[in-house]
Design a protein around this motif. Structure first.
Motif, PDB file in Angstrom:
ATOM      1  N   GLY A 144      31.388  17.204  42.600  1.00 16.65           N
ATOM      2  CA  GLY A 144      32.189  16.714  41.494  1.00 16.65           C
ATOM      3  C   GLY A 144      32.015  15.223  41.300  1.00 16.65           C
ATOM      4  N   ARG A 145      31.715  14.835  40.067  1.00 19.36           N
ATOM      5  CA  ARG A 145      31.668  13.413  39.734  1.00 19.36           C
ATOM      6  C   ARG A 145      33.076  12.986  39.326  1.00 19.36           C
ATOM      7  NH1 ARG A 145      27.838  13.660  36.344  1.00 19.36           N
ATOM      8  NH2 ARG A 145      26.198  12.988  37.783  1.00 19.36           N
ATOM      9  N   ALA A 170      28.812  18.533  48.109  1.00 23.08           N
ATOM     10  CA  ALA A 170      29.243  19.858  48.553  1.00 23.08           C
ATOM     11  C   ALA A 170      29.613  19.882  50.030  1.00 23.08           C
ATOM     12  CB  ALA A 170      28.134  20.878  48.275  1.00 23.08           C
ATOM     13  N   ASP A 171      29.050  18.968  50.835  1.00 23.61           N
ATOM     14  CA  ASP A 171      29.366  18.941  52.266  1.00 23.61           C
ATOM     15  C   ASP A 171      30.593  18.080  52.579  1.00 23.61           C
ATOM     16  OD1 ASP A 171      28.434  16.377  51.938  1.00 23.61           O
ATOM     17  OD2 ASP A 171      26.881  16.490  53.481  1.00 23.61           O
ATOM     18  N   GLY A 172      31.259  17.556  51.531  1.00 23.82           N
ATOM     19  CA  GLY A 172      32.460  16.761  51.729  1.00 23.82           C
ATOM     20  C   GLY A 172      32.232  15.267  51.827  1.00 23.82           C
ATOM     21  N   THR A 173      30.987  14.811  51.668  1.00 24.14           N
ATOM     22  CA  THR A 173      30.691  13.388  51.712  1.00 24.14           C
ATOM     23  C   THR A 173      31.009  12.732  50.369  1.00 24.14           C
ATOM     24  OG1 THR A 173      28.906  13.803  53.292  1.00 24.14           O
ATOM     25  CG2 THR A 173      28.923  11.663  52.205  1.00 24.14           C
ATOM     26  N   GLY A 403      35.781  22.205  44.113  1.00 19.94           N
ATOM     27  CA  GLY A 403      35.327  23.357  44.878  1.00 19.94           C
ATOM     28  C   GLY A 403      36.412  23.814  45.835  1.00 19.94           C
ATOM     29  N   GLU A 404      36.061  23.886  47.134  1.00 20.02           N
ATOM     30  CA  GLU A 404      37.019  24.362  48.130  1.00 20.02           C
ATOM     31  C   GLU A 404      37.745  23.225  48.836  1.00 20.02           C
ATOM     32  OE1 GLU A 404      33.643  24.791  51.690  1.00 20.02           O
ATOM     33  OE2 GLU A 404      34.655  26.562  50.885  1.00 20.02           O
ATOM     34  N   THR A 424      41.017  23.237  51.144  1.00 22.02           N
ATOM     35  CA  THR A 424      42.272  23.647  50.498  1.00 22.02           C
ATOM     36  C   THR A 424      42.968  24.730  51.305  1.00 22.02           C
ATOM     37  OG1 THR A 424      41.268  23.164  48.346  1.00 22.02           O
ATOM     38  CG2 THR A 424      43.295  24.444  48.340  1.00 22.02           C
ATOM     39  N   ALA A 425      42.206  25.704  51.801  1.00 23.95           N
ATOM     40  CA  ALA A 425      42.819  26.803  52.573  1.00 23.95           C
ATOM     41  C   ALA A 425      43.477  26.274  53.838  1.00 23.95           C
ATOM     42  CB  ALA A 425      41.734  27.835  52.911  1.00 23.95           C
ATOM     43  N   ARG A 426      42.847  25.301  54.504  1.00 21.25           N
ATOM     44  CA  ARG A 426      43.417  24.745  55.717  1.00 21.25           C
ATOM     45  C   ARG A 426      44.715  24.002  55.423  1.00 21.25           C
ATOM     46  NH1 ARG A 426      45.765  24.345  59.589  1.00 21.25           N
ATOM     47  NH2 ARG A 426      45.385  23.020  61.425  1.00 21.25           N
TER      48      ARG A 426
END
Length: 433
Positions: A144-145, A170-173, A403-404, A424-426
């Motif tokens: 996401g930008r 996508a890897d959270g960076t 995303g997640e 988000t689930a955590r």
């Protein structure tokens, strides 16, 4: 790849990325000789005319040489400086009406004498808010930008609003685009009392754009903007609630844009607008606008309204409950819509004015109903980061879902900003424990 943890933020992956104030970034601001600092409008006309008389007394060659030298000295620090000089001269018309016609060079030189440079983020860069960028083209899945807004503080503790852009991978960076060296303020293209329209140079990068106080009510600061991408009938508008501070009093106001190039500013009305910390939901609830506010200085309220500009008392939905929030609670930006409900980040104030960040889940259909709430802080000041302009503070003006993951930018000790992510689930598991 497993996400790293830290002792005081065990559920968040903190990024090794700090946005710190840069005193080399400057804007030009009106210089008003012998005027009270809090007065944004009047000018000492006698002294101003003396300055103009001295400029007009210069010969043509002296005028051209002085203007050229001024441009050489400052032109690499600002975009289109001659136009800025012209605009400032136009603002001085009332004070300069007694003078004869100016040449173009004289006019620009007069404008230069009534400007000064201001290092808008010399002291602090903090209390960030974040929304998805209008342009998401060219990105991989689950990336996401974003556009990040930050509160910048310079000399005299005057707050303004500045921006950055970046990408959550996508890897959270988290990646932040390098800020532009130049910075500038918008032109006021329309004004009706405290209702204004501001327009930036279309050639400017978003990181160049600085919204500086422009009304008497904002004289000492535009503080803690909480941006939200508001969806209504298929259209997205970006709104930000913020606090206008005059140096004597405060008022909540609303900023509106569709492109982060042109902005509209307007004061909010009603009992809730007399305090700070209002955060707008990203869509209407039951056909009405909805806001989280704290007008009693300690509890969170849900307010609904038929208009964006008038907000009453509403109803209390959360009061201080746990020791880390006994002094007061507040929101950390607008609610984030999930399938499971409305995720709202909160801040709590505990012993020795120690700020922490928590979260709450509100019912999707009835946001006055709390489904789940964090018992312990999710983010606290790290031992090594407790020193700053205001010690022992972590604070955010809004996160977002990509995303997640949830991406939460936050400030440390009212000095600089950083980022954290969590699945988000955590987070939902944590709230329901």
């Amino acid at each position: 790849m497993r996400e790293a943890v830290t002792p005081h933020a065990p559920f968040f992956n903190r990024q090794a990325l700090h946005l710190r104030p840069d005193p080399s970034r400057v804007v030009v601001r009106p210089f008003r000789p012998a005027v009270e600092p809090r007065d944004l409008n009047p000018v000492d006309k006698t002294r101003a005319n003396h300055i103009v008389d001295r400029v007009l007394a210069l010969g043509e060659d002296e005028t051209l040489e002085l203007l050229a030298a001024t441009l050489r000295n400052f032109d690499d620090r600002h975009r289109n400086l001659p136009a800025i000089f012209e605009r400032r001269a136009a603002e001085m018309e009332d004070a300069l009406a007694s003078h004869a016609a100016f040449s173009k060079a004289q006019r620009q030189l007069v404008g230069a004498y009534f400007l000064h440079e201001y290092s808008f983020e010399a002291a602090a860069l903090f209390n960030p808010s974040i929304v998805l960028h209008p342009d998401q083209s060219g990105l991989a899945e689950d990336c996401g930008r974003f556009i990040l807004s930050l509160r910048a503080v310079g000399e005299g503790h005057i707050s303004s609003l500045t921006f950055r852009s970046g990408v959550l991978a996508a890897d959270g960076t988290v990646f932040i685009d390098p800020p532009e060296r130049l910075a500038g303020t918008p032109e006021v293209t329309a004004r009706l009392g405290d209702h204004l329209e501001l327009t930036f140079d279309p050639d400017s990068d978003i990181a160049e754009r600085v919204i500086f106080p422009v009304t008497d009510m904002q004289a000492n600061g535009i503080e803690d903007a909480r941006f939200v991408a508001f969806r209504d009938e298929g259209r997205t508008t970006y709104y930000a609630t913020y606090t206008a501070y005059s140096g004597r009093g405060i008022r909540s106001e609303l900023l509106e844009t569709s492109d982060f190039l042109s902005f509209r500013m307007a004061p909010l009305k009603g009992v809730a607008a007399r305090n700070k910390g209002m955060a707008l939901f990203p869509r209407k609830i039951g056909g009405r606008y909805a806001m989280i506010a704290r007008h009693d200085n300690e509890s969170l309220h849900l307010i609904t309204s038929d208009t964006l500009y008038d907000w009453g008392l509403g109803e209390v939905i959360m009061k201080p409950k746990y020791p880390w929030e006994f002094v007061q609670i507040g929101n950390c930006g607008s609610p984030i819509e999930l399938d499971e409900g409305w995720l709202l980040f909160t801040h709590g104030v505990g012993p020795v004015r120690h700020y922490s960040i928590g979260a709450v889940l509100l019912d999707k259909q009835d946001p006055s109903r709390v489904i789940a709430r964090s018992r312990e802080p999710l983010v606290q000041p790290e031992i090594a980061e407790r020193q700053g302009y205001v010690p022992n503070v972590v604070y955010s003006c809004g996160g977002m879902k990509v995303g997640e993951r949830i991406l939460l930018p936050y400030a440390i000790s009212d000095a600089f900003s950083t980022f954290a992510t969590i699945k988000t689930a955590r987070l939902l598991e944590l709230l329901k424990d």
